[in-house]
Design an enzyme around this catalytic site. Structure first.
Site: not given
Ligand code: EPU
Length: 420
Positions: A22-23, A93, A123-126, A327, A397
């Protein structure tokens, strides 16, 4: 709303075919926005999140065809909307993954901000900070991220933390930027590598994917390609935890064992016999598991997406396991439900202490996110008596026909469909 009815205590024996990840599929579908030729994808899992992404892309004008199960062809030559609306983003998301591709190819994007999430703030600030470093002008307007740029310009970007979709968004934005982009502190997940491999087939110049430093030399345009999505490591790991908890001997076909190192190590430590070949994993268990503690971190360490499932296995283990979730700040929602089945779990901040018991007892439980739901299914398979897992739309999902696959290996599990 559908639910699953499970009668526990059956050992699992037989073969399961692992689906595409999926991811990996989600960013790869979004990558079709980067060119006007056909992108053909194979091994695309039939999941609700995939359907949502296709709907989002179709609303933008991307044409999609599914000539056969698992194959999707996308064509983004007639994109006429550069917006991801709240109605879709709030349900998934990962919709944020259209931001980088839209901005870099069309010079503009409007993507609804995702808002809160069950497992943490997320958040998506990064993503925003990185795109701004590439020269985008970004504002938050009426709940939307509105980004504009004539042509993005390569830059050196170091994200504050390792982010999976953040790395994917920035990598997709950088492939059409002018000059070189270097992503430092990049995520190393196999799904990033899979996306990079598709982008390279499309003509992108990327080096270092799979490491924490990815260098991208922007090109003027990309072209069509076809790609086979990598196997879902989390789905494979989930079935292996199920066999660890319920006992039995299962063979996972079309799996990618090289993406599961930390998970296979923990399962072996708990007593599961693991054997692997190039594209298969065999897991066998004929006794109660031994408790195994672990800490979630970014790849290649133990994944947060497997935390709930290995915790479920630990609830019936011999001994006590200390589990630390590093995480996401709120990813223990399965704990309350596992306790209803008799599990002994203490929580202190990001730490869970699980004291294994001889057997769980079946109950009606309900999960609030995808991997938490998977952990309840595992608990139900290992428990004495009947378990009903409610609200399984979360499960749908991210797991393709989970109950059918489990039935194939002898589990007593049925889906009950109810009018909502
Ligand atoms: N974070 C920030 N700011 C940002 C981006 C991330 O503070 O701009 C923080 C997040 O809040 C979190 C950490 O950084 O605490 C890591 O988050 P990450 O961005 O890596 O997560 P993601 O990209 O939103 C993906 C997977 C998730 C998986 C995480 C961690 C996808 C679509 N989703 O999410 O998958 O848990 O990486 O490996 O790839 C799932 O499949 O059940 C799932 C939640």
């Amino acid at each position: 709303m559908d639910k699953l009815s499970i009668t526990g205590g059956r050992r699992l024996h037989g073969e399961i075919t692992v689906s595409g990840a999926k991811n990996a599929a989600l960013p790869i579908l979004c990558a079709s926005l980067l060119c006007s030729d056909d992108i053909t994808l194979h091994n695309v899992p039939a999941l609700k999140d995939i359907g949502t992404t296709l709907k989002l892309l179709q609303q933008m004008g991307v044409r999609s065809q599914q000539p056969e199960a698992g194959t999707v062809t996308l064509n983004a030559s007639q994109v006429d909307s550069l917006e991801a609306p709240y109605e879709l983003v709030k349900t998934m998301r990962a919709s944020i993954l259209v931001l980088g591709p839209l901005l870099t190819r069309f010079g503009e994007a409007r993507v609804s901000l995702p808002g809160g999430c069950a497992i943490g703030q997320r958040p998506v600030d990064q993503h925003i900070k990185g795109l701004a470093a590439l020269g985008a002008e970004i504002r938050i307007e009426h709940g939307f991220v509105v980004a504009r740029a004539k042509r993005l310009k390569g830059a050196s970007i170091r994200t504050d933390m390792v982010t999976v979709t953040g790395t994917e968004n920035l990598m997709m934005a950088a492939v059409l930027a002018e000059g070189r982009t270097v992503l430092e502190n990049a995520a190393r997940e196999p799904e990033i590598t899979d996306l990079a491999e598709l982008l390279i087939k499309m003509g992108a110049r990327i080096e270092g994917h799979g490491t924490d430093r990815i260098a991208i030399d922007g090109v003027e345009r990309l072209h069509g390609a076809s790609h086979h999505i990598v196997a879902d490591r989390i789905e494979a790991g989930t079935f292996l935890c199920a066999v660890g908890a319920a006992g039995g001997d299962i063979m996972l076909r079309r799996a990618a064992p090289d993406t599961l190192g930390a998970v296979l190590d923990k399962l072996s430590e708990s007593g599961v016999t693991i054997e692997t070949g190039p594209d298969w994993i065999r897991g066998a268990m004929n006794r109660r598991p031994a408790a195994v503690g672990f800490r979630t971190y970014e790849y290649p360490a133990f994944p947060t997406d497997m935390q709930a499932q290995l915790m479920a296995m630990n609830t019936v283990a011999r001994g006590t396991a200390v589990i630390v979730e590093n995480i996401f700040e709120n990813r223990f929602m399965h704990v309350q439900e596992l306790r209803r089945m008799g599990a002994q779990i203490d929580i202190d901040g990001p730490t869970a202490v699980v004291t294994g018991i001889e057997a769980l007892s079946g109950a009606t439980v309900m999960a609030t996110d995808l991997r938490a739901s998977a952990s309840l299914v595992i608990a139900g398979l290992a428990a004495e008596g009947a378990t009903t897992v409610e609200r399984i739309y979360h499960l749908d999902r991210g797991y393709e026909r989970m109950e059918e696959k489990l039935r194939q290996v002898g589990a007593d599990i049925v889906r009950i469909t109810e009018a909502s």
